[in-house]
Design an enzyme around this catalytic site. Structure first.
Site, PDB file in Angstrom:
ATOM      1  N   SER A 189       0.760  -1.247   0.235  1.00 50.34           N
ATOM      2  CA  SER A 189       0.226  -0.041   0.108  1.00 50.34           C
ATOM      3  C   SER A 189       0.876   1.167  -0.018  1.00 50.34           C
ATOM      4  CB  SER A 189      -1.040   0.185   1.457  1.00 50.34           C
ATOM      5  OG  SER A 189      -2.022  -1.184   1.105  1.00 50.34           O
ATOM      6  N   SER A 214     -13.255   1.446   2.724  1.00 54.69           N
ATOM      7  CA  SER A 214     -12.410   1.066   1.727  1.00 54.69           C
ATOM      8  C   SER A 214     -11.205   2.286   1.557  1.00 54.69           C
ATOM      9  CB  SER A 214     -13.083   0.689   0.445  1.00 54.69           C
ATOM     10  OG  SER A 214     -12.251   1.023  -0.722  1.00 54.69           O
ATOM     11  N   ASP A 232      -7.251  -8.350   4.571  1.00 56.70           N
ATOM     12  CA  ASP A 232      -6.530  -8.788   3.805  1.00 56.70           C
ATOM     13  C   ASP A 232      -6.053 -10.192   4.529  1.00 56.70           C
ATOM     14  OD1 ASP A 232      -6.841  -7.330   1.681  1.00 56.70           O
ATOM     15  OD2 ASP A 232      -4.944  -6.313   1.814  1.00 56.70           O
ATOM     16  N   ARG A 255      -3.143 -14.331  -2.157  1.00 59.08           N
ATOM     17  CA  ARG A 255      -3.298 -14.891  -0.738  1.00 59.08           C
ATOM     18  C   ARG A 255      -3.785 -16.339  -0.552  1.00 59.08           C
ATOM     19  NH1 ARG A 255      -1.484 -10.062   1.115  1.00 59.08           N
ATOM     20  NH2 ARG A 255      -2.191  -8.159   0.127  1.00 59.08           N
TER      21      ARG A 255
HETATM   22  C1  S3P Z   1      -5.727  -1.420   0.070  1.00 58.50           C
HETATM   23  C2  S3P Z   1      -6.972  -1.322   0.481  1.00 58.50           C
HETATM   24  C3  S3P Z   1      -7.752  -2.659   0.599  1.00 58.50           C
HETATM   25  C4  S3P Z   1      -6.895  -3.874   0.655  1.00 58.50           C
HETATM   26  C5  S3P Z   1      -6.006  -3.855  -0.725  1.00 58.50           C
HETATM   27  C6  S3P Z   1      -5.064  -2.556  -0.500  1.00 58.50           C
HETATM   28  C7  S3P Z   1      -5.091  -0.013  -0.044  1.00 58.50           C
HETATM   29  O1  S3P Z   1      -8.885  -2.696  -0.131  1.00 58.50           O
HETATM   30  O2  S3P Z   1      -7.722  -4.907   0.678  1.00 58.50           O
HETATM   31  O3  S3P Z   1      -5.142  -4.976  -0.537  1.00 58.50           O
HETATM   32  O4  S3P Z   1      -3.698  -0.234  -0.033  1.00 58.50           O
HETATM   33  O5  S3P Z   1      -5.753   1.043  -0.116  1.00 58.50           O
HETATM   34  P1  S3P Z   1     -10.031  -1.465   0.153  1.00 58.50           P
HETATM   35  O6  S3P Z   1      -9.596  -0.385   0.285  1.00 58.50           O
HETATM   36  O7  S3P Z   1     -11.149  -1.764  -1.187  1.00 58.50           O
HETATM   37  O8  S3P Z   1     -10.819  -2.400   1.298  1.00 58.50           O
END
Ligand code: S3P
Length: 441
Positions: free
Chosen positions: A25, A169, A321, A398
């Site tokens: 991220s 999200s 995740d 995963r």
């Molecule tokens: C992420 C947010 C999550 C996560 C993804 C990475 C991010 O998704 O599942 O692997 O880097 O902002 P959502 O924001 O759709 O929940």
């Protein structure tokens, strides 16, 4: 070339320290924000996985140059909306929902139309969640029934929005924040709690963003059109990658591990909170702050007596995740574990909630499913002896990691397909397992 691995033996005891791959991220966000800064940003320890390399390719297509020197990526930005885009530009986000959703936010002011595509998994995912706010800003969007391919053309007449983000999200929240950077005035997002790396990174750049924290929601105010300079960022380790080694250590015998330099930001720490409620005794040591993030070393020891959990759904976003691997712990815990409101799991790289149920049943665990809730009947004596083959999971990295950890801790004779999926987030996963003594062919 063979794209599967075979595991026939459980892992033997180990006592060691490891590093896992850098945070995905944060890697993607650092690239995207560097592309909007003025001057050179120096990003070290960037995760070199497919999702992140696709982010680098994407900014290059949009006219931003970078070069790698040793361990550092130097990215040359020209300020907000400083892209130089040729006609008929297509960006391929590959497998990455984060890249796809966040980069749309940076394209709300483009003069030319940009097409966004992705791989088979990403092309099945929902984009209405970002199309809706992007249109409110004024961007023009054509999509394939709210899925990829998407064509976005920006506007000179952007207007600030007030938006309630109710999914929790971080991708949606971050897409809106990035759109707000190019928009005059103050945009306001009332966002259900989710990982807050975008906010923290912008704050560390002294960007005018304010976050008022409430119980379930954060109110985020972003003032548009403030320029910021190139920056240095050293990407810490990814707790999502660490999670597989946390569970490996917990579920095998007489072992311990130190996982160094991990980002333990509260909004990502769900796995540690949940497993500690189950009796895991995971410790965070050498805590330190870095650009608003919290970094620590994670210490884990094997545990024989783990208890079931009635998992509060307020922890869902901070572990979104990690539920696949948390479910494996529930499968070995004493009692019935209960998890609620996990519909978002089915919106990921694969339908992870459906696949988790299938997986648990395959290894002989009783599961009750009520739409988005599941109950897992743990069996502390669970040992596997049969043959297992894991295939057809949309190459979800995963699920691959989960299968390897199950094989190495529970036994059985496993064939796990789509080995290449590790390149999405953790290319050195198998190498690290082997260093711990895992026998993998
Ligand atoms: C992420 C947010 C999550 C996560 C993804 C990475 C991010 O998704 O599942 O692997 O880097 O902002 P959502 O924001 O759709 O929940």
């Amino acid at each position: 070339m063979k794209n599967y691995i075979l595991i026939k033996n459980r892992i033997e005891n180990f006592n060691t320290k490891i590093k896992v791959s850098s945070d995905k991220s944060i890697s993607i966000r650092s690239i995207l924000l560097a592309s909007q800064s003025i001057g050179t940003s120096k990003i070290s320890n960037l995760l070199e996985s497919e999702d992140v390399l696709n982010a680098l390719k994407a900014i290059k297509k949009l006219g931003i140059n970078y070069e790698k020197k040793g361990n550092v990526y130097n990215i040359q930005g020209f300020g907000l909306n400083g892209f130089n885009i040729s006609k008929k530009t297509t960006i391929n986000a590959g497998n990455s929902g984060t890249l796809a959703r966040l980069i749309l936010g940076l394209l709300v002011k483009t003069k030319t139309t940009v097409k966004l595509i992705g791989d088979q998994s990403l092309s099945k995912r929902d984009f209405s969640r970002v199309i809706k706010p992007l249109k409110l800003f004024g961007a023009n969007i054509k999509s394939n029934k709210n899925m990829l391919p998407i064509e976005i053309s920006g506007t000179n007449f952007l207007r600030p929005i007030t938006y309630n983000e109710e999914i929790g999200s971080a991708q949606v929240k971050s897409c809106i924040i990035l759109s707000a950077l190019n928009t005059p005035g103050v945009s306001i997002i009332n966002a259900k709690k989710s990982r807050d790396h975008t906010e923290l990174m912008l704050k560390s750049l002294k960007y005018p963003i304010k976050v008022k924290k409430n119980h379930k929601y954060d109110q985020i105010l972003v003032k548009g059109l403030s320029q910021f300079r190139g920056f240095d960022y050293n990407v810490p380790g990814d707790i999502s990658s660490a999670s597989f080694f946390i569970v490996l250590t917990l579920l095998c015998e007489k072992s311990q591990i130190k996982i160094e330099n991990i980002n333990v930001n509260q909004s990502r720490l769900g796995i540690v909170t949940i497993l500690n409620k189950m009796g895991a005794g995971i410790k965070l040591k050498k805590k330190r702050k870095y650009n608003g993030e919290e970094i620590a070393d994670i210490h884990v020891k094997s545990k024989k007596n783990l208890n079931a959990i009635n998992c509060p759904s307020k922890l869902n976003s901070a572990a979104i995740d990690e539920f696949l691997i948390i479910f494996l712990v529930a499968a070995k815990a004493k009692g019935i574990s209960k998890f609620k409101d996990l519909g978002e799991m089915n919106k990921k790289e694969s339908k992870r909630l459906d696949l988790a149920v299938k997986f648990l049943k395959l290894i002989g665990i009783k599961v009750q499913r009520f739409k988005n809730d599941i109950n897992i009947y743990g069996n502390p004596n669970l040992i596997l002896k049969k043959k297992f083959e894991i295939k057809n999971f949309l190459k979800d990295h995963r699920i691959f990691f989960l299968s390897c950890i199950a094989a190495l801790t529970l036994g059985g004779n496993w064939k796990v397909n789509d080995k290449d999926s590790i390149n999405t987030s953790f290319p050195t996963f198998l190498k690290t397992l082997k260093e711990l003594g895992a026998k993998i062919n």
